[in-house]
Design a protein around this motif. Structure first.
Motif, PDB file in Angstrom:
ATOM      1  N   ALA A   1      -9.510  -5.954  -0.336  1.00 37.75           N
ATOM      2  CA  ALA A   1      -8.159  -5.601   0.103  1.00 37.75           C
ATOM      3  C   ALA A   1      -7.233  -6.797   0.322  1.00 37.75           C
ATOM      4  O   ALA A   1      -6.049  -6.721  -0.042  1.00 37.75           O
TER       5      ALA A   1
ATOM      6  N   HIS B   1      -5.248   3.813  -2.671  1.00 41.74           N
ATOM      7  CA  HIS B   1      -4.186   2.812  -2.700  1.00 41.74           C
ATOM      8  C   HIS B   1      -3.312   3.111  -3.909  1.00 41.74           C
ATOM      9  O   HIS B   1      -3.800   3.561  -4.948  1.00 41.74           O
TER      10      HIS B   1
ATOM     11  N   LYS C   1       0.823  -1.202   0.000  1.00 35.50           N
ATOM     12  CA  LYS C   1       0.000   0.000   0.000  1.00 35.50           C
ATOM     13  C   LYS C   1       0.853   1.246   0.000  1.00 35.50           C
ATOM     14  O   LYS C   1       1.675   1.434   0.867  1.00 35.50           O
TER      15      LYS C   1
END
Length: 361
Positions: free
Chosen positions: A99, A131, A8
């Motif tokens: 995610a 992200h 990330k």
């Protein structure tokens, strides 16, 4: 580059400058007529909401074509990975990647880095929704719901789901994909910190926690439609469920309530397939999706909370208590950290096999 740094890379907030104002107009002034982008969608109510809230009006306004293809999440990850590896790109993007799948897609080079300057609407989103390789499209929560009927004890937190003294028919997911979320909820409810979970998810301890109430689990769901229907039909009193399906059920059966206290949250991201030739079409489509009025329409149809906080202003009052992006919900939810998401990804196969074996016993 380490997995952690790949996982990330948050984009900073950007003010609405003259450059962004120019970019906003450029997104829609570009001639997209006759262009087509192919995007994966998981199907069901999500695809219907995607079509009605975003795809149809975008096509009408720009003359571009968005063609949706449907498959399960696991099938989509496998297919996109194969396309990227062979450089035979058939899908330009994936509309909603949970995610926990992001680390694999990033490390395997399946998805592109997002060009934030081409999507001005990102400046409206909370940091967690942005992200380096994707744009948050829905805020997802796994938590507990309960039926507000006679002789049903309201649950004050997810911890109550694992309390055998609270009697009632329970439902939870039986598929392998549910394992990491179920174990995370069970262990957090049992006092394990997110930091400790990030070092490793203790499967044995997780299953022992579920042992406390397994005799009260009367139904298992394997997909979202089953999850919602169990509640709509009042087949159970409690469900360890996803918030979008709880909202769908409550719209059909007002007896159902949601409890965010003790729940876990994470984003699903719109991502671009590595090697796509239609990034400009995707940029325009994603920008279109970030409009708060359109996000409100999407939420009304699918149930899940959209990430733009301004969307709340365009939603009916009766829906607002169910939204996970309100300050009240955010105060009691646990956000899955990057480290924990990475650990969930690492242990995905182990957890899935152990969970399915446990359910089958």
């Amino acid at each position: 580059m380490s997995m952690k740094s790949l996982l990330k890379k948050p984009m900073p907030y950007v003010g609405i400058t003259a450059a962004f104002a120019f970019a906003t107009s450029a997104v829609f002034s570009a001639d997209l007529k006759g262009r087509e982008a192919v995007i994966w969608s998981p199907g069901g109510k999500y695809t219907t909401a995607l079509q009605e809230a975003y795809v149809k009006p975008f096509e009408a306004e720009t003359g571009a074509k968005i063609r949706l293809v449907e498959a399960s999440m696991d099938q989509a990850v496998t297919a996109a990975s194969a396309q990227a590896k062979s450089k035979d790109i058939q899908w330009d993007g994936l509309s909603s990647v949970d995610a926990p799948y992001m680390p694999r897609l990033v490390s395997d080079g399946v998805i592109e880095v997002i060009d934030a300057s081409a999507i001005p609407g990102l400046s409206k989103l909370p940091r967690a929704a942005i992200h380096g390789n994707g744009v948050g499209v829905i805020n997802q929560v796994v938590t507990v719901s309960y039926r507000s009927g006679d002789n049903v004890t309201p649950m004050k937190s997810v911890k109550d789901f694992f309390d055998p003294s609270i009697k009632g028919a329970r439902a939870m997911g039986s598929n392998a994909g549910s394992a990491s979320f179920n174990c995370t909820l069970a262990l957090i409810s049992d006092g394990v910190s997110v930091d400790d979970l990030s070092k490793g998810i203790d499967v044995d301890r997780c299953l022992k926690i579920f042992d406390r109430i397994k005799d009260q689990v009367t139904s298992y769901w394997t997909n979202g439609s089953q999850m919602a229907q169990l509640m709509i039909d009042n087949n159970v009193d409690y469900c360890l469920c996803w918030d979008g399906r709880i909202i769908q059920a409550a719209q059909a059966n007002p007896e159902w309530k949601i409890q965010y206290n003790g729940g876990i949250q994470f984003f699903a991201y719109f991502v671009y397939t590595k090697g796509t030739k239609n990034a400009d079409v995707l940029n325009a489509f994603v920008e279109y999706m970030l409009d708060p009025k359109r996000q409100a329409e999407f939420t009304k149809q699918v149930g899940y909370s959209a990430p733009n906080p301004e969307a709340i202003d365009y939603l009916p009052e009766e829906l607002k208590p169910f939204l996970s992006v309100t300050p009240e919900a955010q105060a009691v939810l646990t956000t899955l950290t990057d480290d924990l998401l990475e650990k969930m990804s690492d242990q995905e196969v182990e957890l899935g096999k152990a969970w399915q074996a446990y359910v089958a016993r």
